[in-house]
Write an enzyme that holds these catalytic residues in place. Sequence first.
Site, PDB file in Angstrom:
ATOM      1  N   SER A  11       5.894  20.060   1.652  1.00 31.52           N
ATOM      2  CA  SER A  11       6.822  19.224   0.901  1.00 31.52           C
ATOM      3  C   SER A  11       6.009  18.524  -0.178  1.00 31.52           C
ATOM      4  O   SER A  11       4.777  18.443  -0.080  1.00 31.52           O
ATOM      5  CB  SER A  11       7.544  18.228   1.813  1.00 31.52           C
ATOM      6  OG  SER A  11       6.625  17.561   2.644  1.00 31.52           O
ATOM      7  N   GLU A  69       5.728  15.281  -3.109  1.00 33.50           N
ATOM      8  CA  GLU A  69       6.209  13.937  -3.462  1.00 33.50           C
ATOM      9  C   GLU A  69       5.958  13.605  -4.932  1.00 33.50           C
ATOM     10  O   GLU A  69       4.890  13.879  -5.468  1.00 33.50           O
ATOM     11  CB  GLU A  69       5.495  12.918  -2.561  1.00 33.50           C
ATOM     12  CG  GLU A  69       5.898  11.481  -2.824  1.00 33.50           C
ATOM     13  CD  GLU A  69       5.303  10.522  -1.817  1.00 33.50           C
ATOM     14  OE1 GLU A  69       5.325  10.814  -0.603  1.00 33.50           O
ATOM     15  OE2 GLU A  69       4.801   9.467  -2.248  1.00 33.50           O
ATOM     16  N   ASP A  93       6.362  -2.197   0.529  1.00 30.48           N
ATOM     17  CA  ASP A  93       5.471  -3.324   0.249  1.00 30.48           C
ATOM     18  C   ASP A  93       6.078  -4.112  -0.895  1.00 30.48           C
ATOM     19  O   ASP A  93       6.622  -3.518  -1.836  1.00 30.48           O
ATOM     20  CB  ASP A  93       4.087  -2.825  -0.194  1.00 30.48           C
ATOM     21  CG  ASP A  93       3.361  -2.133   0.941  1.00 30.48           C
ATOM     22  OD1 ASP A  93       3.295  -2.713   2.039  1.00 30.48           O
ATOM     23  OD2 ASP A  93       2.879  -1.001   0.723  1.00 30.48           O
ATOM     24  N   PHE A 106      -6.406   3.335  -4.860  1.00 33.66           N
ATOM     25  CA  PHE A 106      -5.301   3.592  -3.922  1.00 33.66           C
ATOM     26  C   PHE A 106      -5.760   3.375  -2.488  1.00 33.66           C
ATOM     27  O   PHE A 106      -5.049   2.813  -1.678  1.00 33.66           O
ATOM     28  CB  PHE A 106      -4.816   5.037  -4.036  1.00 33.66           C
ATOM     29  CG  PHE A 106      -4.015   5.323  -5.270  1.00 33.66           C
ATOM     30  CD1 PHE A 106      -3.437   4.315  -6.016  1.00 33.66           C
ATOM     31  CD2 PHE A 106      -3.812   6.638  -5.672  1.00 33.66           C
ATOM     32  CE1 PHE A 106      -2.696   4.581  -7.141  1.00 33.66           C
ATOM     33  CE2 PHE A 106      -3.065   6.927  -6.801  1.00 33.66           C
ATOM     34  CZ  PHE A 106      -2.512   5.900  -7.542  1.00 33.66           C
ATOM     35  N   HIS A 130       2.331  17.534   3.340  1.00 33.55           N
ATOM     36  CA  HIS A 130       3.149  16.808   2.349  1.00 33.55           C
ATOM     37  C   HIS A 130       2.188  16.371   1.241  1.00 33.55           C
ATOM     38  O   HIS A 130       1.260  15.591   1.485  1.00 33.55           O
ATOM     39  CB  HIS A 130       3.792  15.590   3.021  1.00 33.55           C
ATOM     40  CG  HIS A 130       4.622  14.740   2.104  1.00 33.55           C
ATOM     41  ND1 HIS A 130       5.954  14.997   1.837  1.00 33.55           N
ATOM     42  CD2 HIS A 130       4.319  13.616   1.414  1.00 33.55           C
ATOM     43  CE1 HIS A 130       6.431  14.067   1.018  1.00 33.55           C
ATOM     44  NE2 HIS A 130       5.460  13.219   0.738  1.00 33.55           N
TER      45      HIS A 130
END
Length: 286
Positions: free
Chosen positions: A7, A9, A100, A210, A260
Amino acid sequence: MTQQNISIEFFPPKTPEGLEKLRTTRAKLAQLKPKYFSVTFGAGGSTQKGTLETVLEIMREGHEAAPHLSCIGSSRDSLREILQQYKSHGIRRLVALRGDLPSGYGAGLTSGELRYANELVEFIRAETGDWFHIEVAAYPEMHPQAKSPQDDVQSFVRKVKAGANAAITQYFYNADAYFRFAEEARKAGVDIPIVAGIMPITNYSQLMRFSDMCGAEIPRWIRLKLASFGDDAQSIRAFGLDVVTELCERLLAGGAPGLHFYTLNQANATLDICERLGKTSAATAI
Ligand code: FAD
């Protein structure tokens, strides 16, 4: 060929150029025949319209798409409205998260009526029954706010018991952390697929930023090697491709039910990894 799926994103683009770029990225990545594309969602209204618009565009192109939905900063009424809107558009899949609070919101945005993702999953099930296939987040290296790894596994179990169908992990570069987490979850009675989240490595400073935020560890040997390349983007990409492809190979060989990809709206790194994994345009699964 196995049943392990991929998948992909994206985040919703904020500019007309970003929108065009995402269309090109999507066209390239569609050849991987992903099970679905997912689109992130910002707490506090920052990207919510963009999430739906991007999801609808993906669906119009004939692909399955899943909006992410976070509950932090939201009321039950506003979440109910979003769920009904998604349902009316025929969306059948959601990635349900606490989310968040965006930095800078401070006092302007309260934490909302639902505190944790398990409460959101419960709410979605109470409001819409089995309409949505729900994915939740999992943290092989522990969520940064968790009291302990054991507590974090228990939080994950609560989300699953609330009605999640599958999970996607935060990204990581240590396959053992994934396998151990999956084993602990199984021992705690979890039997849903735990799909491994994969962050391709293309940019050292961005990756460090990140990872500091989300608590994903960059192993020392990877960090040092990346730092040693300085501004040599080509070497960073080549090394990143080797490292992440090997990680994916280990995960798939060890039984991960899928991958993913956090693409950051870029196609090439994900394409290169999938090509190395032997996933050609003709394949439907890895
Ligand atoms: P939760 O499962 O609620 O957990 C949050 C923290 O609370 C954890 O430390 C947990 O251990 C703890 N906890 C849970 N329940 C309890 C309890 N009852 N008592 C005490 N502590 C508890 N963010 C966005 O804003 N938009 C996105 O689109 C987005 N997409 C994501 C996609 C994936 C696949 C992943 C892995 C993350 C994504 N995130 C996104 C980031 C995510 O929102 C953050 O990691 C957030 O901090 C936690 O969300 P969660 O759903 O995991 O929260």
